[in-house]
Design a protein around this motif. Structure first.
Motif, PDB file in Angstrom:
ATOM      1  N   LEU A  71       0.925  -1.310   0.122  1.00 39.65           N
ATOM      2  CA  LEU A  71       0.022  -0.015  -0.068  1.00 39.65           C
ATOM      3  C   LEU A  71       0.797   1.188   0.084  1.00 39.65           C
ATOM      4  CD1 LEU A  71      -2.383  -1.181   2.962  1.00 39.65           C
ATOM      5  CD2 LEU A  71      -2.817  -1.110   0.604  1.00 39.65           C
ATOM      6  N   SER A  72       0.547   2.058  -0.921  1.00 40.17           N
ATOM      7  CA  SER A  72       1.184   3.393  -0.954  1.00 40.17           C
ATOM      8  C   SER A  72       1.003   4.239   0.099  1.00 40.17           C
ATOM      9  CB  SER A  72       0.790   4.060  -2.314  1.00 40.17           C
ATOM     10  OG  SER A  72      -0.403   4.551  -2.120  1.00 40.17           O
ATOM     11  N   PRO A  73       1.630   5.513   0.367  1.00 35.81           N
ATOM     12  CA  PRO A  73       1.525   6.333   1.418  1.00 35.81           C
ATOM     13  C   PRO A  73      -0.008   6.832   1.362  1.00 35.81           C
ATOM     14  CG  PRO A  73       3.508   6.696   0.882  1.00 35.81           C
ATOM     15  CD  PRO A  73       3.102   5.996  -0.084  1.00 35.81           C
ATOM     16  N   ALA A  74      -0.476   7.199   0.044  1.00 35.86           N
ATOM     17  CA  ALA A  74      -1.751   7.853  -0.162  1.00 35.86           C
ATOM     18  C   ALA A  74      -2.703   6.758   0.164  1.00 35.86           C
ATOM     19  CB  ALA A  74      -1.835   8.170  -1.434  1.00 35.86           C
ATOM     20  N   ALA A  75      -2.553   5.559  -0.192  1.00 32.81           N
ATOM     21  CA  ALA A  75      -3.656   4.505   0.089  1.00 32.81           C
ATOM     22  C   ALA A  75      -3.729   4.394   1.777  1.00 32.81           C
ATOM     23  CB  ALA A  75      -3.310   3.143  -0.388  1.00 32.81           C
ATOM     24  N   CYS A  76      -2.521   4.171   2.171  1.00 32.74           N
ATOM     25  CA  CYS A  76      -2.743   4.250   3.753  1.00 32.74           C
ATOM     26  C   CYS A  76      -3.413   5.388   4.450  1.00 32.74           C
ATOM     27  CB  CYS A  76      -1.277   4.184   4.502  1.00 32.74           C
ATOM     28  SG  CYS A  76      -0.529   2.837   3.970  1.00 32.74           S
ATOM     29  N   ARG A  77      -3.111   6.562   4.006  1.00 27.81           N
ATOM     30  CA  ARG A  77      -3.833   7.942   4.270  1.00 27.81           C
ATOM     31  C   ARG A  77      -5.252   7.627   4.387  1.00 27.81           C
ATOM     32  NH1 ARG A  77      -2.076  11.344   1.068  1.00 27.81           N
ATOM     33  NH2 ARG A  77       0.170  11.063   1.787  1.00 27.81           N
ATOM     34  N   ALA A  78      -5.964   7.081   3.134  1.00 27.01           N
ATOM     35  CA  ALA A  78      -7.251   7.001   2.857  1.00 27.01           C
ATOM     36  C   ALA A  78      -7.771   6.028   4.046  1.00 27.01           C
ATOM     37  CB  ALA A  78      -7.788   6.285   1.726  1.00 27.01           C
ATOM     38  N   ALA A  94     -11.897   4.496   4.158  1.00 30.03           N
ATOM     39  CA  ALA A  94     -12.127   3.097   3.895  1.00 30.03           C
ATOM     40  C   ALA A  94     -12.060   2.433   5.305  1.00 30.03           C
ATOM     41  CB  ALA A  94     -10.954   2.725   2.959  1.00 30.03           C
ATOM     42  N   GLU A  95     -13.011   1.606   5.457  1.00 31.44           N
ATOM     43  CA  GLU A  95     -13.166   0.920   6.746  1.00 31.44           C
ATOM     44  C   GLU A  95     -12.545  -0.245   6.821  1.00 31.44           C
ATOM     45  OE1 GLU A  95     -17.353   0.726   8.231  1.00 31.44           O
ATOM     46  OE2 GLU A  95     -17.575   2.958   7.401  1.00 31.44           O
ATOM     47  N   GLN A  96     -12.429  -1.017   5.631  1.00 33.31           N
ATOM     48  CA  GLN A  96     -11.868  -2.376   5.514  1.00 33.31           C
ATOM     49  C   GLN A  96     -10.469  -2.454   4.774  1.00 33.31           C
ATOM     50  OE1 GLN A  96     -14.662  -5.531   5.319  1.00 33.31           O
ATOM     51  NE2 GLN A  96     -15.035  -5.689   7.600  1.00 33.31           N
ATOM     52  N   VAL A  97      -9.692  -3.319   4.931  1.00 37.99           N
ATOM     53  CA  VAL A  97      -8.571  -3.661   4.136  1.00 37.99           C
ATOM     54  C   VAL A  97      -8.840  -5.074   3.545  1.00 37.99           C
ATOM     55  CG1 VAL A  97      -6.218  -4.163   3.655  1.00 37.99           C
ATOM     56  CG2 VAL A  97      -6.824  -2.425   5.594  1.00 37.99           C
ATOM     57  N   ARG A  98      -8.841  -5.031   2.158  1.00 40.23           N
ATOM     58  CA  ARG A  98      -8.982  -6.518   1.776  1.00 40.23           C
ATOM     59  C   ARG A  98      -7.669  -6.846   0.891  1.00 40.23           C
ATOM     60  NH1 ARG A  98     -13.889  -3.887   1.157  1.00 40.23           N
ATOM     61  NH2 ARG A  98     -15.630  -5.200   1.691  1.00 40.23           N
ATOM     62  N   ALA A  99      -7.370  -8.126   1.124  1.00 38.91           N
ATOM     63  CA  ALA A  99      -6.077  -8.605   0.854  1.00 38.91           C
ATOM     64  C   ALA A  99      -6.057 -10.131   0.584  1.00 38.91           C
ATOM     65  CB  ALA A  99      -5.010  -8.309   1.600  1.00 38.91           C
ATOM     66  N   TRP A 100      -5.181 -10.781   0.001  1.00 34.62           N
ATOM     67  CA  TRP A 100      -5.029 -12.282  -0.181  1.00 34.62           C
ATOM     68  C   TRP A 100      -4.224 -12.857   0.883  1.00 34.62           C
ATOM     69  CZ3 TRP A 100      -8.486 -14.579  -3.506  1.00 34.62           C
ATOM     70  CH2 TRP A 100      -8.991 -13.622  -4.429  1.00 34.62           C
ATOM     71  N   SER A 101      -4.563 -13.832   1.198  1.00 32.79           N
ATOM     72  CA  SER A 101      -3.465 -14.679   2.176  1.00 32.79           C
ATOM     73  C   SER A 101      -2.602 -15.409   1.203  1.00 32.79           C
ATOM     74  CB  SER A 101      -4.105 -15.708   3.253  1.00 32.79           C
ATOM     75  OG  SER A 101      -4.831 -16.506   2.476  1.00 32.79           O
ATOM     76  N   ARG A 105      -2.745   1.198  11.271  1.00 30.66           N
ATOM     77  CA  ARG A 105      -1.926   2.398  12.255  1.00 30.66           C
ATOM     78  C   ARG A 105      -0.866   1.697  12.914  1.00 30.66           C
ATOM     79  NH1 ARG A 105      -7.172   5.710  14.385  1.00 30.66           N
ATOM     80  NH2 ARG A 105      -7.759   6.172  12.414  1.00 30.66           N
ATOM     81  N   ARG A 106      -1.000   0.549  13.226  1.00 32.40           N
ATOM     82  CA  ARG A 106       0.303   0.010  14.070  1.00 32.40           C
ATOM     83  C   ARG A 106       1.540  -0.498  13.167  1.00 32.40           C
ATOM     84  NH1 ARG A 106      -3.715  -4.746  16.352  1.00 32.40           N
ATOM     85  NH2 ARG A 106      -5.313  -3.324  16.415  1.00 32.40           N
ATOM     86  N   VAL A 107       1.435  -0.603  12.115  1.00 29.51           N
ATOM     87  CA  VAL A 107       2.270  -0.998  11.108  1.00 29.51           C
ATOM     88  C   VAL A 107       2.671  -0.246   9.874  1.00 29.51           C
ATOM     89  CG1 VAL A 107       2.026  -3.380  11.701  1.00 29.51           C
ATOM     90  CG2 VAL A 107       0.714  -2.454   9.620  1.00 29.51           C
ATOM     91  N   VAL A 108       2.108   1.017   9.479  1.00 35.69           N
ATOM     92  CA  VAL A 108       2.368   1.938   8.654  1.00 35.69           C
ATOM     93  C   VAL A 108       3.689   2.513   8.855  1.00 35.69           C
ATOM     94  CG1 VAL A 108       1.077   3.841   9.647  1.00 35.69           C
ATOM     95  CG2 VAL A 108       1.460   3.604   6.942  1.00 35.69           C
TER      96      VAL A 108
END
Length: 76
Positions: A10-17, A23-30, A44-47
């Motif tokens: 995730l880019s800094p801009a995506a993290c800012r959103a 955006a309330e949820q992050v969607r990813a692939w395991s 917020r704990r890992v950015v």
């Protein structure tokens, strides 16, 4: 309790959103191919200044609640 490893890039801009709650949820692939969604506030704990890039382990309760997110590997 269960753990899932997810790949995040995730880019800094995506993290800012996510940080600003646009955006309330992050969607990813395991790493085992499952689609995963978790609360955006967990980022917020890992950015970092560079965003969020790497493999992260999600520890999830038996009820499906995210308990912890920790960095496992860097992708850069």
């Amino acid at each position: 309790m269960m753990t899932l490893d997810v790949v995040l890039s995730l880019s800094p801009a995506a993290c800012r959103a996510y940080y600003e709650a646009r955006a309330e949820q992050v969607r990813a692939w395991s790493t085992d191919g499952r689609r995963v969604a978790f609360p955006a506030v967990a980022l917020r704990r890992v950015v970092t200044r560079e965003g969020v890039h790497g493999i992260y382990r999600l520890r999830v309760s038996d009820q499906g609640k995210l308990l912890e997110i920790t960095r496992q590997a860097d992708l850069r």
